[in-house]
Enzyme design. Sequence first.
Site, PDB file in Angstrom:
ATOM      1  CG  HIS A  98      -0.206   0.122   2.534  1.00  0.00           C
ATOM      2  ND1 HIS A  98       0.466  -0.936   3.117  1.00  0.00           N
ATOM      3  CD2 HIS A  98      -0.052   1.174   3.388  1.00  0.00           C
ATOM      4  CE1 HIS A  98       1.005  -0.550   4.257  1.00  0.00           C
ATOM      5  NE2 HIS A  98       0.716   0.743   4.452  1.00  0.00           N
ATOM      6  CG  ASP A 100       1.529   5.088   4.791  1.00  0.00           C
ATOM      7  OD1 ASP A 100       0.983   3.991   4.987  1.00  0.00           O
ATOM      8  OD2 ASP A 100       2.634   5.394   5.280  1.00  0.00           O
ATOM      9  CG  HIS A 258       5.038   1.020   3.156  1.00  0.00           C
ATOM     10  ND1 HIS A 258       4.541   2.197   2.628  1.00  0.00           N
ATOM     11  CD2 HIS A 258       4.452   0.887   4.380  1.00  0.00           C
ATOM     12  CE1 HIS A 258       3.699   2.752   3.480  1.00  0.00           C
ATOM     13  NE2 HIS A 258       3.623   1.965   4.550  1.00  0.00           N
ATOM     14  NE  ARG A 273       2.407   6.827   9.478  1.00  0.00           N
ATOM     15  CZ  ARG A 273       1.258   6.266   9.124  1.00  0.00           C
ATOM     16  NH1 ARG A 273       1.250   5.063   8.575  1.00  0.00           N
ATOM     17  NH2 ARG A 273       0.113   6.884   9.340  1.00  0.00           N
TER      18      ARG A 273
END
Length: 282
Positions: A98, A100, A258, A273
């Site tokens: 995917h 993000d 990723h 993150r």
Amino acid sequence: MKVEQLTCTIGAELSNVDLGAASRDPETVAEIRGLLLKHRVLFFRDQDITRAEHVTFARHFGDLEDHPVAGSDPDHPGLVRIYKSPETPNDRYENAFHTDATWREKPPFGCVLRCVECPPVGGDTIWVNMVEAYNRLPEDVKQKIASLRARHSIEASFGAAMPIEKRLALHAQFPDAEHPVVRTHPETHEKVLFVNAFTTHFTNFHTPEHVRFGQDYTSAGRDLLGYLIEQAAVPEYQVRFRWKKNSMAFWDNRSTQHYAVMDYPPCHRKMERAGIVGEATF
């Protein structure tokens, strides 16, 4: 700063750099930005930095954004906590290829991810060069998808396991976004294959050019979208990173996908993150 390229396609590990110090040094930040555009994902080891330094470094590249499902650190808005443990059920959205938050009208510029705690073995992350994935498509496929657009949904992914009222409220807050199937990178002007696990369907496929009869629509559009999404799984476009405590990754979300490999239960894995606000696609 030492730069070690990790594959012929994507990824570099940077050493002799402290991102805590870099958060106070615009010249180092500029150098890192150039390397990000070249390698698409950068890796750093032994970054024993504070949450404030993490956030400050990421903010050099833009404002930070929270996540509507994953919670942020209460003292550092925009620093999303991705904490896995044997006591909490795993969601199933990281272990799919995917990009993000493509369910946003303006998907993130990129993300800076730090490993707080990881299992002794397992829990790697894979990144994929979606410029290379586009470049290697057959020419007839490139022509077919040049003008296509697709819908991306948080309701169909994060919302799917929610009670219907909560799912509909999530959809109301974040209506499905529509993006070109082939987006243009705003800085490098490269063409990027831009469909992923959040993509539900093409929005302008059902035209006389593609469909003879209505019966064509479902299978032809579905099969083409599936073929495009599968390109992220090609190993030649990938780099795989093994995490250690205080390792960090910084990726360009506009040109990569990723996959967080979920092969570590019942161990703990805690990541933090900083997602950086992006721009509208074109």
